[in-house]
Design a protein around this motif. Structure first.
Motif, PDB file in Angstrom:
ATOM      1  N   VAL A  74      14.039  -6.614 -10.902  1.00  0.00           N
ATOM      2  CA  VAL A  74      13.312  -5.394 -11.261  1.00  0.00           C
ATOM      3  C   VAL A  74      13.504  -5.202 -12.761  1.00  0.00           C
ATOM      4  O   VAL A  74      14.634  -5.169 -13.250  1.00  0.00           O
ATOM      5  CB  VAL A  74      13.841  -4.162 -10.497  1.00  0.00           C
ATOM      6  CG1 VAL A  74      13.158  -2.882 -10.972  1.00  0.00           C
ATOM      7  CG2 VAL A  74      13.648  -4.346  -9.006  1.00  0.00           C
ATOM      8  N   ALA A  82      19.429  -2.815  -9.125  1.00  0.00           N
ATOM      9  CA  ALA A  82      18.631  -3.990  -9.480  1.00  0.00           C
ATOM     10  C   ALA A  82      19.482  -5.253  -9.369  1.00  0.00           C
ATOM     11  O   ALA A  82      19.001  -6.304  -8.927  1.00  0.00           O
ATOM     12  CB  ALA A  82      18.067  -3.848 -10.889  1.00  0.00           C
ATOM     13  N   LEU A  85      19.904  -6.025  -5.620  1.00  0.00           N
ATOM     14  CA  LEU A  85      18.690  -6.652  -5.092  1.00  0.00           C
ATOM     15  C   LEU A  85      18.563  -8.094  -5.577  1.00  0.00           C
ATOM     16  O   LEU A  85      18.188  -8.984  -4.805  1.00  0.00           O
ATOM     17  CB  LEU A  85      17.460  -5.838  -5.499  1.00  0.00           C
ATOM     18  CG  LEU A  85      16.103  -6.390  -5.042  1.00  0.00           C
ATOM     19  CD1 LEU A  85      16.053  -6.560  -3.526  1.00  0.00           C
ATOM     20  CD2 LEU A  85      14.969  -5.488  -5.521  1.00  0.00           C
ATOM     21  N   THR A  86      18.892  -8.333  -6.828  1.00  0.00           N
ATOM     22  CA  THR A  86      18.864  -9.690  -7.371  1.00  0.00           C
ATOM     23  C   THR A  86      19.811 -10.586  -6.590  1.00  0.00           C
ATOM     24  O   THR A  86      19.464 -11.722  -6.233  1.00  0.00           O
ATOM     25  CB  THR A  86      19.252  -9.670  -8.861  1.00  0.00           C
ATOM     26  OG1 THR A  86      18.329  -8.842  -9.566  1.00  0.00           O
ATOM     27  CG2 THR A  86      19.245 -11.070  -9.452  1.00  0.00           C
ATOM     28  N   ASP A  89      18.370 -11.258  -3.063  1.00  0.00           N
ATOM     29  CA  ASP A  89      17.294 -12.250  -3.127  1.00  0.00           C
ATOM     30  C   ASP A  89      17.849 -13.651  -3.369  1.00  0.00           C
ATOM     31  O   ASP A  89      17.410 -14.628  -2.758  1.00  0.00           O
ATOM     32  CB  ASP A  89      16.310 -11.898  -4.255  1.00  0.00           C
ATOM     33  CG  ASP A  89      15.309 -10.818  -3.851  1.00  0.00           C
ATOM     34  OD1 ASP A  89      15.311 -10.416  -2.671  1.00  0.00           O
ATOM     35  OD2 ASP A  89      14.528 -10.381  -4.716  1.00  0.00           O
ATOM     36  N   ARG A 151      17.331  -6.412   2.118  1.00  0.00           N
ATOM     37  CA  ARG A 151      16.779  -6.621   0.773  1.00  0.00           C
ATOM     38  C   ARG A 151      15.342  -6.118   0.635  1.00  0.00           C
ATOM     39  O   ARG A 151      14.983  -5.556  -0.403  1.00  0.00           O
ATOM     40  CB  ARG A 151      16.903  -8.089   0.349  1.00  0.00           C
ATOM     41  CG  ARG A 151      16.025  -9.071   1.103  1.00  0.00           C
ATOM     42  CD  ARG A 151      16.462 -10.500   0.773  1.00  0.00           C
ATOM     43  NE  ARG A 151      15.604 -11.489   1.403  1.00  0.00           N
ATOM     44  CZ  ARG A 151      14.652 -12.176   0.779  1.00  0.00           C
ATOM     45  NH1 ARG A 151      14.447 -11.994  -0.518  1.00  0.00           N
ATOM     46  NH2 ARG A 151      13.913 -13.060   1.417  1.00  0.00           N
ATOM     47  N   ASP A 152      14.517  -6.303   1.658  1.00  0.00           N
ATOM     48  CA  ASP A 152      13.138  -5.825   1.540  1.00  0.00           C
ATOM     49  C   ASP A 152      13.076  -4.298   1.544  1.00  0.00           C
ATOM     50  O   ASP A 152      12.236  -3.697   0.858  1.00  0.00           O
ATOM     51  CB  ASP A 152      12.272  -6.406   2.659  1.00  0.00           C
ATOM     52  CG  ASP A 152      12.029  -7.901   2.474  1.00  0.00           C
ATOM     53  OD1 ASP A 152      12.044  -8.362   1.313  1.00  0.00           O
ATOM     54  OD2 ASP A 152      11.847  -8.597   3.487  1.00  0.00           O
ATOM     55  N   ARG A 155      14.001  -3.321  -1.950  1.00  0.00           N
ATOM     56  CA  ARG A 155      12.908  -3.596  -2.887  1.00  0.00           C
ATOM     57  C   ARG A 155      11.847  -2.483  -2.821  1.00  0.00           C
ATOM     58  O   ARG A 155      11.379  -1.996  -3.846  1.00  0.00           O
ATOM     59  CB  ARG A 155      12.265  -4.949  -2.564  1.00  0.00           C
ATOM     60  CG  ARG A 155      11.274  -5.428  -3.630  1.00  0.00           C
ATOM     61  CD  ARG A 155      10.563  -6.707  -3.250  1.00  0.00           C
ATOM     62  NE  ARG A 155      11.342  -7.544  -2.379  1.00  0.00           N
ATOM     63  CZ  ARG A 155      12.311  -8.368  -2.784  1.00  0.00           C
ATOM     64  NH1 ARG A 155      12.608  -8.462  -4.068  1.00  0.00           N
ATOM     65  NH2 ARG A 155      12.976  -9.098  -1.908  1.00  0.00           N
ATOM     66  N   ARG A 156      11.487  -2.090  -1.596  1.00  0.00           N
ATOM     67  CA  ARG A 156      10.515  -1.016  -1.441  1.00  0.00           C
ATOM     68  C   ARG A 156      11.022   0.281  -2.060  1.00  0.00           C
ATOM     69  O   ARG A 156      10.282   1.006  -2.734  1.00  0.00           O
ATOM     70  CB  ARG A 156      10.179  -0.800   0.042  1.00  0.00           C
ATOM     71  CG  ARG A 156       9.158  -1.787   0.595  1.00  0.00           C
ATOM     72  CD  ARG A 156       8.680  -1.356   1.974  1.00  0.00           C
ATOM     73  NE  ARG A 156       9.759  -1.396   2.967  1.00  0.00           N
ATOM     74  CZ  ARG A 156      10.076  -2.476   3.669  1.00  0.00           C
ATOM     75  NH1 ARG A 156       9.402  -3.599   3.499  1.00  0.00           N
ATOM     76  NH2 ARG A 156      11.051  -2.440   4.555  1.00  0.00           N
ATOM     77  N   LEU A 159      10.851  -0.125  -5.959  1.00  0.00           N
ATOM     78  CA  LEU A 159       9.531  -0.287  -6.564  1.00  0.00           C
ATOM     79  C   LEU A 159       8.562   0.825  -6.192  1.00  0.00           C
ATOM     80  O   LEU A 159       7.767   1.269  -7.024  1.00  0.00           O
ATOM     81  CB  LEU A 159       8.944  -1.647  -6.176  1.00  0.00           C
ATOM     82  CG  LEU A 159       9.717  -2.878  -6.683  1.00  0.00           C
ATOM     83  CD1 LEU A 159       9.022  -4.153  -6.231  1.00  0.00           C
ATOM     84  CD2 LEU A 159       9.877  -2.849  -8.197  1.00  0.00           C
TER      85      LEU A 159
END
Length: 209
Positions: A74, A82, A85-86, A89, A151-152, A155-156, A159
């Motif tokens: 992100v 961020a 999340l990184t 992923d 993780r998804d 992300r939602r 973002l």
């Protein structure tokens, strides 16, 4: 499923701007003749099956440490979420056997060498989705254990909802806080999550070493 270091990946969070340290990479500052990052890796690596460094900018500056480097997925220096999340992923692609991600701040060189083990036990006992560290009643949300399957959702949240605060996101899930005792050192008791945010903190860390 039993959680052990075979199904836990790790991320070292070094993606911040280090404003209180005057900019640059806090984790590359010297502590006891070695970069802080060397102390961090020494403690984190045995606790996980695979380890990635989350850092932005030119990755080559970390070549000497032998770790893969992943920039924030992100943009805009969106904070520790961020980095989480990184790491999630990265683990999903590069450590497919890892169902969990352990996160470590890269400016706290004394965190427990059994942190992941203690968090895993607490998560299993509570049937939790996440864990974070706590000392003296204060939570340390960047030291945590996270389900890779979230993780998804993260992300939602980042973002679409522009969520940036760790505790705002973790409040949606079952979180267990794991209380860690002080470390006894020759210089006195030490909070294991003591971090080197400012130059004077580095001086204090050197005393505890």
């Amino acid at each position: 499923m039993t959680i052990d270091n075979k199904n836990v990946a790790g991320v070292l969070l070094a993606g911040g701007l280090s404003r209180r340290m005057g900019g640059g990479d806090k984790c590359l500052r010297d502590l006891g003749g070695r970069p802080i990052l060397a102390h961090i890796i020494e403690r984190a690596e045995p606790q996980v099956a695979a380890l990635v460094l989350n850092a932005n900018g030119e990755a080559a500056r970390f070549d000497a440490f032998g770790l893969p480097v992943a920039a924030d997925v992100v943009e805009g220096f969106a904070g520790p979420l961020a980095g989480i999340l990184t790491g999630l992923d990265w683990a999903a692609v590069n450590a497919p056997g890892a169902d969990w991600l352990a996160s470590f701040a890269s400016d706290a060189p004394f965190f427990p060498t059994d942190m992941v083990e203690q968090m895993a036990e607490a998560v299993e006992a509570a049937g939790a989705d996440l864990a974070c560290a706590i000392t003296h009643g204060r939570t340390h949300p960047v030291f945590g254990l996270w389900r890779v399957s979230l993780r998804d959702d993260l992300r939602r949240a980042m973002l679409e909802e522009e969520i940036r605060k760790v505790d705002r996101w973790t409040a949606r899930y079952k979180l267990v806080a794991v209380d860690f005792p002080d470390i006894e050192t020759a210089a006195g008791p030490l909070d294991p999550f003591f971090n080197t945010n400012r130059p004077e903190d580095l001086e204090e860390a050197a005393r505890y070493l």
